[in-house]
Scaffold this motif. Sequence first.
Motif, PDB file in Angstrom:
ATOM      1  N   ALA A  44      27.223  40.402  41.468  1.00 26.84           N
ATOM      2  CA  ALA A  44      28.468  41.120  41.182  1.00 26.84           C
ATOM      3  C   ALA A  44      29.228  41.333  42.481  1.00 26.84           C
ATOM      4  O   ALA A  44      28.634  41.468  43.551  1.00 26.84           O
ATOM      5  CB  ALA A  44      28.180  42.461  40.513  1.00 26.84           C
ATOM      6  N   LYS A  94      33.428  43.016  39.615  1.00 26.32           N
ATOM      7  CA  LYS A  94      33.839  41.733  39.047  1.00 26.32           C
ATOM      8  C   LYS A  94      32.628  40.817  38.907  1.00 26.32           C
ATOM      9  O   LYS A  94      31.552  41.102  39.446  1.00 26.32           O
ATOM     10  CB  LYS A  94      34.877  41.059  39.952  1.00 26.32           C
ATOM     11  CG  LYS A  94      36.133  41.878  40.203  1.00 26.32           C
ATOM     12  CD  LYS A  94      37.068  41.159  41.180  1.00 26.32           C
ATOM     13  CE  LYS A  94      38.294  41.990  41.480  1.00 26.32           C
ATOM     14  NZ  LYS A  94      39.186  41.327  42.464  1.00 26.32           N
ATOM     15  N   HIS A  95      32.816  39.730  38.196  1.00 27.42           N
ATOM     16  CA  HIS A  95      31.804  38.679  38.191  1.00 27.42           C
ATOM     17  C   HIS A  95      31.576  38.221  39.627  1.00 27.42           C
ATOM     18  O   HIS A  95      32.455  38.356  40.494  1.00 27.42           O
ATOM     19  CB  HIS A  95      32.266  37.496  37.348  1.00 27.42           C
ATOM     20  CG  HIS A  95      32.379  37.780  35.883  1.00 27.42           C
ATOM     21  ND1 HIS A  95      31.388  37.460  34.979  1.00 27.42           N
ATOM     22  CD2 HIS A  95      33.379  38.354  35.160  1.00 27.42           C
ATOM     23  CE1 HIS A  95      31.770  37.820  33.764  1.00 27.42           C
ATOM     24  NE2 HIS A  95      32.976  38.369  33.848  1.00 27.42           N
ATOM     25  N   ARG A 142      35.814  36.709  38.997  1.00 23.37           N
ATOM     26  CA  ARG A 142      36.547  36.847  37.742  1.00 23.37           C
ATOM     27  C   ARG A 142      36.639  38.310  37.312  1.00 23.37           C
ATOM     28  O   ARG A 142      35.727  39.094  37.540  1.00 23.37           O
ATOM     29  CB  ARG A 142      35.861  36.036  36.637  1.00 23.37           C
ATOM     30  CG  ARG A 142      36.130  34.534  36.689  1.00 23.37           C
ATOM     31  CD  ARG A 142      35.379  33.815  35.581  1.00 23.37           C
ATOM     32  NE  ARG A 142      33.938  33.845  35.802  1.00 23.37           N
ATOM     33  CZ  ARG A 142      33.048  34.161  34.872  1.00 23.37           C
ATOM     34  NH1 ARG A 142      33.459  34.472  33.645  1.00 23.37           N
ATOM     35  NH2 ARG A 142      31.764  34.163  35.141  1.00 23.37           N
ATOM     36  N   LEU A 150      33.104  41.347  29.076  1.00 21.68           N
ATOM     37  CA  LEU A 150      32.382  40.077  29.064  1.00 21.68           C
ATOM     38  C   LEU A 150      32.954  39.230  27.932  1.00 21.68           C
ATOM     39  O   LEU A 150      33.177  39.719  26.824  1.00 21.68           O
ATOM     40  CB  LEU A 150      30.888  40.305  28.845  1.00 21.68           C
ATOM     41  CG  LEU A 150      30.153  41.121  29.913  1.00 21.68           C
ATOM     42  CD1 LEU A 150      28.725  41.405  29.463  1.00 21.68           C
ATOM     43  CD2 LEU A 150      30.164  40.398  31.253  1.00 21.68           C
ATOM     44  N   LEU A 166      26.322  40.790  33.779  1.00 14.77           N
ATOM     45  CA  LEU A 166      26.578  40.135  35.059  1.00 14.77           C
ATOM     46  C   LEU A 166      25.274  39.681  35.710  1.00 14.77           C
ATOM     47  O   LEU A 166      25.187  38.581  36.270  1.00 14.77           O
ATOM     48  CB  LEU A 166      27.323  41.095  36.006  1.00 14.77           C
ATOM     49  CG  LEU A 166      28.705  41.588  35.580  1.00 14.77           C
ATOM     50  CD1 LEU A 166      29.315  42.457  36.673  1.00 14.77           C
ATOM     51  CD2 LEU A 166      29.633  40.419  35.258  1.00 14.77           C
ATOM     52  N   LEU A 197      36.615  41.658  35.151  1.00  9.88           N
ATOM     53  CA  LEU A 197      35.815  42.236  34.076  1.00  9.88           C
ATOM     54  C   LEU A 197      36.542  43.423  33.436  1.00  9.88           C
ATOM     55  O   LEU A 197      36.624  43.527  32.216  1.00  9.88           O
ATOM     56  CB  LEU A 197      34.455  42.691  34.613  1.00  9.88           C
ATOM     57  CG  LEU A 197      33.524  43.357  33.603  1.00  9.88           C
ATOM     58  CD1 LEU A 197      33.107  42.364  32.517  1.00  9.88           C
ATOM     59  CD2 LEU A 197      32.292  43.930  34.290  1.00  9.88           C
ATOM     60  N   GLU A 213      23.793  36.587  33.624  1.00 10.28           N
ATOM     61  CA  GLU A 213      24.528  35.339  33.791  1.00 10.28           C
ATOM     62  C   GLU A 213      24.308  34.779  35.193  1.00 10.28           C
ATOM     63  O   GLU A 213      24.254  33.562  35.388  1.00 10.28           O
ATOM     64  CB  GLU A 213      26.019  35.510  33.506  1.00 10.28           C
ATOM     65  CG  GLU A 213      26.818  36.210  34.579  1.00 10.28           C
ATOM     66  CD  GLU A 213      28.327  36.119  34.370  1.00 10.28           C
ATOM     67  OE1 GLU A 213      28.764  35.454  33.409  1.00 10.28           O
ATOM     68  OE2 GLU A 213      29.064  36.733  35.177  1.00 10.28           O
TER      69      GLU A 213
END
Length: 773
Positions: free
Chosen positions: A621, A721-722, A726, A733, A680, A728, A683
Amino acid sequence: MKRTCCYRRIAAACFCLMLPSVTMATPRMPADSLRIERLVALGKLWNAVKFFHPSLAYRDIDWDAALVAAIPQVNAATSGEEYAAAVQLMLDKLNDPATRVMPKASSAAIENSGARHPLSKFTADSLLLVTISNYSDLTDFDGAIAKMQAIGKELAHARGIVFDLRSPMPIKSEVVGMLAFLFNWSALNGSFASTPVSTLGQRTRMHAGFAPQSGGTSGDYYSSFVVSDGQEFQPAATARDKPTVFLSNDNAELPPIALALQAAGKAAIVAEGNVSEASVIKTQRMTLTDGVEVRLRLSELIAEDGASGFRANLVVPANATTNDAALEAALALARRADFKTSFARQTLPARAVPPAERVYAEMHYPPLEYRLLAAFRIWGNINYFFPYKHLMEEDWEGVLKAFLPKMTAARDSLEYALAVAEMVTHIHDSHGFIRSEILQGYFGVAPPPVRTRMIEGVPVVTSFLDETVARAAGLEIGDVILKVDGEEAQARIDRYAKYIAASTPHGQKLAVMWRFLNGADSSIATLTLRDRNHRVKEVKLLRSRAYWANAQSERTGDMLKLLPDNIGYADLGRMPVAMVDSMFERFKDAKAIIFDMRGYPLGTAWAIAPRLTEKRNVAAALFERRIAASPDSPNGELMNEAVTQTFVQRLPHSEQWKYKGKTVMLIDERTISQAEHTGLFFEAANGTKFVGSHTMGANGDVTNFYVPGGMLIHFTGQSVKHADGRQLQRLGLVPDVEAKPTIQGIRSGRDEVLEKALEFIAKGAKEAPRKKS
């Protein structure tokens, strides 16, 4: 290990826009729009002083009271001069001459016989007199540098030097700091002494996020002093000790070399009139409405022993009647070269322990000034510390302008509480919930034994808090709620939604559903429903606080189980960390694991994710928090939105064996904050796929603050954020495979999202790659 947190119960509300109760009592009263503009500017200044004036960190100053006293004066001001006086009334509470309303500056240039400053000439006894009183001339940077360099050469032939830096008017903000810049760039600083000299240090306030006012947070937010080291000036090779005097007034600036030479006993400072520290510290100019300009202290001097303060060697009254007595005194002092200083400095506290923010819990319906104080606190804390301000898509100052009349119009404690809550909704953050007895009473403190969710756009009974009681009353899973206590369901939803802060529309619907059926404890909920046979029925249910004990999880049955086709299932909404190892042992040979994260987890991500990857130092993250700090440049902005502290959170490492099968995570609008953070982690670990619908879209450790009435407001304290950057927040998600429950599926007892996950696994997880946000 950093963990994100969230409070599940969101309570927020506000009153609709009404005309302010302050009317134009006389023809001389200002137009209401001007009055609001003045109040907004006052509130912005109040917040800037609150966060950045260093003495408020340790002096017992009732800064709230200063604002409260100024508000009636601002409301009554009929001219710019009266408004300026009201602002100064507030600033007087600081007892700091360096922070004040600035006199109106004349637009006329200073007469200087056609020559641009600096000007220099020798006296009959070889003292070099340098005059810099028209600071605007210094904007001719190349010309000013050339003149300063020429002065350096002339100094070699002088017995001493006097700098007359007095300005007859406040210097313009765009040239503040230019004098120090020119002394440095011209290399003049090395011309006055044969040995190194150094200035005092300066300390300013810095805030890394907003430290919560109630309880702790995993965000580690804090405030502190930042101490800048003193500046050391090295002598030039040709430098010789020269008696040096700096003549100043309260409009002037003193270059840092002046304090360094004074501290070393190699120079003196002569003040015409009472000169504040403004000439030697960092300050900020703030322009309010009506052309009112305020100079705000940002720093305080500090020596190695903790001493602080600035004093002139000699003070000459500004109203002296002799011909330029101050200049004559400065020249005489340069001739004597008697630069001894004997004044005592104040010792500053080594650390700050700011007075606790006043809660005013007794003010259920605060007086007008305290209602406006609430609006200013909300605006300031969000303005300086909310990491997602750029995602609000609203003019935050415009929100303040709109809510000052609403605070004014609030007629009782409920309308005030609703006004506070509605203002908070404009941050669009599902962590923006409010703890307030009055709001809790408005939304209801007790539920009936029923849970609802928005399914296919309508409120539907999805589970029971007490099945026996609910079924005995005639409820069935899948019933659609048409009315609550006679109020149309959609009208009730709209009424509640107006007062609930939410990151996303689906998040707001969930928050409404948490309160949708609530009421007073022991009251009767009358529900009008449509059942599976399309029959309309009415049921009555007792509301009880006791039902909250059953509200933590909607799912029952085994937390861990093997599903058909050798697929593991783990309910992360109920599974504790202590069961993680046993889970992996049980699913060691499973071809896939489904993690059910449709709810709030118990901190298991930090134990599970490292078991899903062989890699080390995996970025999971991207964190950012806003740093509110005084700028290096005195004329810089108080808070630059680009000033952030960024760090990458990485997965912990585990030496235990790693699971190599496929993993899927079930998500929906109930997946918030730490639950989203779990996504997060998963993934990042092994590319876990998401099945379901968009999550809440609120992540980042929560912080909080009080407003009058004892209302505790929460908000997200730092951005998450991711790992690849990206977004969030306000998005959530994004599911790889979208699946939502249907009313028919709920009535049939099916879990359509879980079914979709099983179908996805059966197809070999060959679905399209995850949508990019």
